[in-house]
Design a protein around this motif. Structure first.
Motif, mmCIF file in Angstrom:
data_model
loop_
_atom_site.group_PDB
_atom_site.id
_atom_site.type_symbol
_atom_site.label_atom_id
_atom_site.label_comp_id
_atom_site.label_asym_id
_atom_site.label_seq_id
_atom_site.Cartn_x
_atom_site.Cartn_y
_atom_site.Cartn_z
ATOM 1 N N THR A 140 79.311 73.666 61.857
ATOM 2 C CA THR A 140 78.961 72.642 62.838
ATOM 3 C C THR A 140 78.767 71.311 62.122
ATOM 4 N N GLU A 141 79.029 70.245 62.830
ATOM 5 C CA GLU A 141 78.714 68.890 62.376
ATOM 6 C C GLU A 141 77.950 68.215 63.506
ATOM 7 N N ILE A 142 76.793 67.670 63.172
ATOM 8 C CA ILE A 142 75.970 66.969 64.163
ATOM 9 C C ILE A 142 75.758 65.548 63.674
ATOM 10 N N ARG A 143 76.151 64.582 64.494
ATOM 11 C CA ARG A 143 75.968 63.174 64.137
ATOM 12 C C ARG A 143 74.516 62.798 64.397
ATOM 13 N N MET A 144 73.843 62.376 63.327
ATOM 14 C CA MET A 144 72.437 62.022 63.398
ATOM 15 C C MET A 144 72.295 60.544 63.772
ATOM 16 N N GLN A 145 71.065 60.154 64.141
ATOM 17 C CA GLN A 145 70.821 58.738 64.377
ATOM 18 C C GLN A 145 71.117 58.005 63.078
ATOM 19 N N GLY A 146 71.725 56.850 63.162
ATOM 20 C CA GLY A 146 72.091 56.091 61.971
ATOM 21 C C GLY A 146 73.495 56.414 61.482
ATOM 22 N N GLY A 147 74.132 57.440 62.081
ATOM 23 C CA GLY A 147 75.518 57.729 61.751
ATOM 24 C C GLY A 147 75.753 58.835 60.740
ATOM 25 N N ASP A 148 74.719 59.292 60.016
ATOM 26 C CA ASP A 148 74.915 60.388 59.076
ATOM 27 C C ASP A 148 75.312 61.648 59.832
ATOM 28 N N VAL A 149 76.058 62.508 59.157
ATOM 29 C CA VAL A 149 76.508 63.754 59.764
ATOM 30 C C VAL A 149 75.890 64.925 59.013
ATOM 31 N N MET A 150 75.166 65.773 59.745
ATOM 32 C CA MET A 150 74.607 66.995 59.186
ATOM 33 C C MET A 150 75.643 68.097 59.369
ATOM 34 N N THR A 151 76.056 68.719 58.256
ATOM 35 C CA THR A 151 77.063 69.772 58.296
ATOM 36 C C THR A 151 76.423 71.106 57.964
ATOM 37 N N SER A 152 76.691 72.114 58.777
ATOM 38 C CA SER A 152 76.197 73.466 58.550
ATOM 39 C C SER A 152 77.388 74.402 58.445
ATOM 40 N N VAL A 153 77.407 75.227 57.393
ATOM 41 C CA VAL A 153 78.471 76.211 57.199
ATOM 42 C C VAL A 153 77.817 77.590 57.207
ATOM 43 N N PHE A 154 78.312 78.479 58.060
ATOM 44 C CA PHE A 154 77.698 79.779 58.300
ATOM 45 C C PHE A 154 78.431 80.898 57.583
ATOM 46 N N ASP A 155 77.659 81.903 57.177
ATOM 47 C CA ASP A 155 78.181 83.093 56.513
ATOM 48 C C ASP A 155 77.487 84.290 57.153
ATOM 49 N N TYR A 156 78.271 85.230 57.673
ATOM 50 C CA TYR A 156 77.706 86.405 58.334
ATOM 51 C C TYR A 156 77.841 87.663 57.477
ATOM 52 N N LYS A 157 78.504 87.550 56.340
ATOM 53 C CA LYS A 157 78.732 88.717 55.481
ATOM 54 C C LYS A 157 77.751 88.787 54.320
ATOM 55 N N ASN A 158 77.453 87.675 53.703
ATOM 56 C CA ASN A 158 76.577 87.632 52.536
ATOM 57 C C ASN A 158 75.189 87.159 52.949
#
Length: 166
Positions: A140-158
């Motif tokens: 997921t990428e979520i655009r934060m206030q101020g324009g920064d982007v928070m990126t989350s990468v998920f792993d369901y195996k490890n």
């Protein structure tokens, strides 16, 4: 960063919920719920002035482990707690979802959805990559206030609790 903030970050990555464009938002909601209903690990990257460039979260189903500023902590949070919180947020939000392309994440083919979520008058712009094989969120990428982007990468195996953290 407080544990509450870490919970918000962990949940925000997966809980892009509501109803708007029925077909696309139904798929996004189903993927989000599927992702939080099982154990997962997530790496969250927050560039800019947040002071927290990378955070790690491990959700085992019964406990959430968070690494913030190189220190692991644990909180008793169940998958059911996350699902209940996501469903409650769903009641307060309006969402529009649009399929915006295809792209692999760590070699896994995925469909990208652009998601605009309105809660209490504020609109959040995000994107979610949903695996074509199993329908789980991969990124997921979520655009934060101020324009920064928070990126989350998920792993369901490890997915394993960090050693020595109770």
């Amino acid at each position: 960063m407080t544990i509450r903030m870490a919970l918000v970050i962990g949940l925000a990555g997966l809980s892009t919920l509501s109803s708007a464009r029925a077909d696309d938002c139904t798929l996004v909601k189903a993927a989000s719920l599927a992702g939080i209903s099982r154990p997962y690990a997530v790496t969250v990257t927050m560039p800019g002035g947040s002071g927290l460039p990378v955070t790690h979260i491990v959700m085992t189903g019964e406990k959430m482990y968070m690494q913030i500023r190189h220190r692991w902590t644990a909180k008793a949070v169940t998958s059911k707690d996350l699902i209940d919180k996501a469903n409650k947020a769903d009641l307060k939000s309006q969402m529009t979802c649009t399929k915006s392309g295809d792209e692999a994440v760590d070699g896994q083919p995925a469909t990208i959805y652009a998601v605009d979520t309105k809660i209490s008058g504020r609109v959040t712009h995000s994107r979610i990559w949903i695996a074509k094989a199993d329908g789980l969120p991969l990124k997921t990428e979520i655009r934060m206030q101020g324009g920064d982007v928070m990126t989350s990468v998920f792993d369901y195996k490890n997915v394993a609790p960090p050693p020595g953290v109770k």
